[in-house]
Design a protein around this motif. Structure first.
Motif, short mmCIF file in Angstrom:
data_model
loop_
_atom_site.label_atom_id
_atom_site.label_comp_id
_atom_site.label_asym_id
_atom_site.label_seq_id
_atom_site.Cartn_x
_atom_site.Cartn_y
_atom_site.Cartn_z
N ASP A 20 0.87 -1.18 0.00
CA ASP A 20 0.00 0.00 0.00
C ASP A 20 0.91 1.23 0.00
OD1 ASP A 20 -1.50 2.25 0.89
OD2 ASP A 20 -2.99 0.92 1.77
N ARG A 21 1.02 1.88 -1.17
CA ARG A 21 1.99 2.97 -1.30
C ARG A 21 1.71 4.15 -0.37
NH1 ARG A 21 3.13 3.35 -6.99
NH2 ARG A 21 4.85 1.94 -6.55
N PRO A 22 0.47 4.63 -0.27
CA PRO A 22 0.22 5.74 0.66
C PRO A 22 0.61 5.38 2.10
CG PRO A 22 -1.62 5.52 -0.86
CD PRO A 22 -0.73 4.33 -1.08
N LEU B 165 7.14 6.66 6.25
CA LEU B 165 8.40 7.39 6.05
C LEU B 165 8.25 8.89 6.29
CD1 LEU B 165 9.58 5.66 2.74
CD2 LEU B 165 10.43 5.21 5.05
N GLY B 166 7.04 9.33 6.57
CA GLY B 166 6.81 10.74 6.79
C GLY B 166 6.69 11.55 5.52
N ILE B 167 6.30 10.90 4.43
CA ILE B 167 6.17 11.56 3.12
C ILE B 167 4.68 11.61 2.76
CG2 ILE B 167 6.56 11.25 0.64
CD1 ILE B 167 9.01 12.24 1.84
N SER C 295 9.46 15.15 -3.89
CA SER C 295 10.65 14.89 -3.07
C SER C 295 11.56 13.87 -3.76
CB SER C 295 10.26 14.37 -1.69
OG SER C 295 9.52 15.34 -0.97
N LEU C 296 12.85 14.00 -3.53
CA LEU C 296 13.84 13.07 -4.06
C LEU C 296 14.70 12.56 -2.91
CD1 LEU C 296 15.64 11.70 -6.24
CD2 LEU C 296 16.86 13.88 -6.44
N TRP C 297 14.76 11.26 -2.75
CA TRP C 297 15.65 10.62 -1.78
C TRP C 297 16.68 9.81 -2.55
CZ3 TRP C 297 12.47 8.45 2.97
CH2 TRP C 297 11.81 9.52 3.59
N ILE C 298 17.95 9.96 -2.16
CA ILE C 298 19.04 9.27 -2.84
C ILE C 298 19.71 8.32 -1.86
CG2 ILE C 298 21.21 9.55 -4.10
CD1 ILE C 298 20.26 12.37 -4.88
N ALA C 299 19.66 7.03 -2.16
CA ALA C 299 20.25 6.01 -1.30
C ALA C 299 21.60 5.58 -1.87
CB ALA C 299 19.32 4.81 -1.19
N GLY C 300 22.65 5.82 -1.13
CA GLY C 300 23.99 5.47 -1.57
C GLY C 300 25.01 6.36 -0.91
N GLU C 301 26.25 5.92 -0.97
CA GLU C 301 27.34 6.70 -0.38
C GLU C 301 28.50 6.73 -1.35
OE1 GLU C 301 28.37 9.24 1.28
OE2 GLU C 301 27.25 8.46 3.02
N GLY C 302 29.37 7.73 -1.21
CA GLY C 302 30.53 7.81 -2.09
C GLY C 302 31.18 9.18 -2.06
N PRO C 303 32.28 9.33 -2.78
CA PRO C 303 33.08 10.56 -2.73
C PRO C 303 32.39 11.79 -3.32
CG PRO C 303 33.89 9.06 -4.44
CD PRO C 303 32.88 8.30 -3.65
N ALA D 220 9.19 0.42 -2.43
CA ALA D 220 7.74 0.19 -2.43
C ALA D 220 6.98 1.49 -2.16
CB ALA D 220 7.38 -0.85 -1.37
N ALA D 221 7.61 2.43 -1.46
CA ALA D 221 6.96 3.70 -1.15
C ALA D 221 7.08 4.71 -2.29
CB ALA D 221 7.57 4.30 0.12
N ALA D 222 8.12 4.59 -3.10
CA ALA D 222 8.39 5.59 -4.14
C ALA D 222 7.41 5.49 -5.30
CB ALA D 222 9.82 5.43 -4.65
N ASP D 223 7.13 6.63 -5.90
CA ASP D 223 6.31 6.66 -7.11
C ASP D 223 7.14 6.32 -8.34
OD1 ASP D 223 3.59 8.02 -6.23
OD2 ASP D 223 5.21 9.09 -5.21
#
Length: 393
Positions: free
Chosen positions: A206-208, A214-216, A247-255, A289-292
Motif C-alpha cells: 500500500d503505497r500511501p 516514512l513521513g512523506i 521529493s527526491l531521496w538518494i540512497a547510496g554513499e561515495g566521494p 515500495a513507497a516511491a512513485d
C-alpha cells in the motif's frame, strides 16, 4: 555434483554489508541447488603499510581470512594493491595470493570450475588459476569492470586476453555482450545471464501507507546508487527544480557526496532532497515500495539491480538508454527510457506521477527475473563448461 569455486572481489563483508550483495544472492541461489556445491574466495586488495591502516582499508585489513558468511564458506585472502599503478599488477598479485588458499582447499573441495564474478582483476587471475588447476573458467562481466578497466592502457590488454582465453563468458545484458565482442572477445562464447530478484522481498505494498510510515505525503522519487559522477545523481537533482512538491531521496554513499550536498543547498532544495547514505538492503525494499518513481541517470550500466528491484516493487523506472535498459523497460508499464539530461528526466517523472501504471502491471514486467531462473541457467552453463573440458581430454 557440480563443485563451483566462486572467485569475486565483489562480495559483502562486515565492513561493507551491501557491497556486491547481488553476487551473494546469486551464489546463495546456486548453492541452494541439490546438484551444486559452492565455496567462495573473496580476495581483498590492501595497499602497503601504513596505507593499509587508513581510511576504507583499515576495516578491510582486519577481516577474518576465513568465515561463514550467511551460510556460505568464504575465504578472504589479501593481495597487494599498489597505489598509482592503474591496476597493472592487480591480477597477478591476486593470483599469487589466492594460490596457497586453493592449494589447501583443493584437498577438501576438488572444484570442477572457477566462476569469476567480476572481470577485473578476478577474471584475469581466474584464467591463470584455471591453467594451474586444470579446470575450466567462466568470467562474468557486470558493467563497470568492462566499461572502466578496458579503457585503461594498463589493463585493457589483460582484459581482452582473459576474455579470449576463458572457456565461457557471461554478460548481465545484451548491450554488455555487444561491448565485450567489440573488444575482441569471442561472441559465440558469451551468454547473457540477467540478474535475479527476490520477488518475496521486493513486492508492491500500500503505497500511501508506506509513504506515511516514512513521513512523506506527496510524490516521492528514489534514486539508488553510489555517489559517484557515473551515476548521474546531479541530473535527477536538477530535474527536481521544475517539479514543485516532489521529493527526491538518494540512497547510496561515495566521494561525490560533498558536491551533491553543495548543489542541493545552492538550488534551495534542502527541504525536498535527502542524501540517505548507505542503506541496508531490507530498508531499500521499503523505500522502493513507497516511491512513485525510481530515477537513475547512469552514464553506463550493465543491467542495474536497482532497476529490477524497483520494478519488482511495482515502481516504474526512468533511465537512459544504457546497457540492458531495453531488456528491462520494454513497455510503458515498466517506465521510460529517456535522454540523459534534466529536462527529459523532469518530463518523464511528471508523466509517471500524473498517470502511473498499476503496481501489478509494473511488477509483471520482471516476474521472469527470478534467482531460481538465474541459478538454473548458471548451473547449466557451468556444467556445460565442465563437460566440454572433459570431452577434450
Amino acid at each position: 555434483m557440480l563443485r563451483v569455486l566462486v572467485l569475486s572481489t565483489l562480495f559483502p563483508d562486515a565492513s561493507r554489508p551491501n557491497f556486491g550483495i547481488f553476487v551473494e544472492r546469486q551464489t546463495h541461489a546456486l548453492a541452494a541447488r541439490d546438484d551444486v556445491e559452492v565455496r567462495v574466495v573473496s580476495p581483498r586488495g590492501i595497499p602497503p603499510w601504513p596505507l593499509s591502516r587508513l581510511g576504507r582499508y583499515a576495516p578491510l585489513s582486519v577481516l577474518p581470512t576465513r568465515e561463514q558468511w550467511n551460510g556460505l564458506q568464504v575465504h578472504r585472502p589479501t593481495f597487494l594493491n599498489l597505489p598509482g599503478t592503474s591496476g597493472r599488477f592487480h591480477a597477478a598479485a591476486l593470483a599469487r595470493a589466492v594460490t596457497p588458499v586453493l592449494d589447501r582447499l583443493r584437498d577438501e573441495f576438488p572444484f570442477d570450475v572457477i566462476a569469476a564474478e567480476f572481470f577485473f582483476p578476478d577474471g584475469v587471475a581466474a584464467v591463470a588459476l584455471g591453467k594451474r588447476y586444470g579446470v575450466p573458467v567462466s568470467i562474468k562481466a557486470r558493467g563497470s569492470d568492462i566499461h572502466r578497466w578496458s579503457k585503461m592502457r594498463a589493463t585493457r590488454g589483460q582484459i581482452v586476453r582473459a576474455g579470449q582465453a576463458a572457456d565461457g563468458l557471461l554478460a548481465v545484458s545484451e548491450g554488455l555482450r555487444d561491448d565485450m565482442a567489440a573488444l575482441g572477445m569471442p561472441r559465440e562464447r558469451i551468454t547473457c545471464l540477467v540478474t535475479g530478484v527476490d520477488l518475496s522481498r521486493f513486492s508492491p505494498v500500500d503505497r500511501p501507507a508506506a509513504k506515511a510510515k516514512l513521513g512523506i505525503s506527496g510524490p516521492l522519487v528514489l534514486s539508488i546508487g553510489a555517489l559517484i559522477p557515473l551515476k548521474g545523481h546531479e541530473i535527477v537533482i536538477d530535474a527536481l527544480v521544475s517539479l514543485p512538491g516532489v521529493s527526491l531521496w538518494i540512497a547510496g554513499e561515495g566521494p561525490h557526496r560533498p558536491y551533491l550536498a553543495r548543489k542541493i543547498a545552492r538550488l534551495g532544495l534542502g527541504n525536498r532532497v535527502r542524501l540517505l547514505g548507505a542503506v541496508p538492503h531490507n530498508v531499500v525494499a521499503d523505500l522502493l515500495a513507497a516511491a512513485d518513481v525510481m530515477a537513475l541517470a547512469s552514464e553506463r550500466e550493465g543491467l542495474a539491480n536497482a532497476w529490477v528491484e524497483a520494478l519488482a516493487s511495482g515502481t516504474p523506472v526512468i533511465i537512459p538508454d544504457v546497457g540492458g535498459a531495453r531488456q528491462v523497460v520494454r513497455t510503458h508499464q515498466a517506465g521510460r527510457i529517456v535522454p540523459r539530461d534534466a529536462a527529459h528526466f523532469a518530463v518523464a517523472i511528471q508523466d509517471l506521477i500524473a498517470t502511473p501504471p498499476s503496481a501489478a502491471a509494473t511488477r509483471a514486467t520482471v516476474e521472469p527475473f527470478t534467482w531460481e531462473a538465474n541459478s538454473s541457467t548458471l548451473s547449466d552453463f557451468l556444467q556445460h563448461l565442465v563437460n566440454q573440458r572433459s570431452s577434450k581430454r
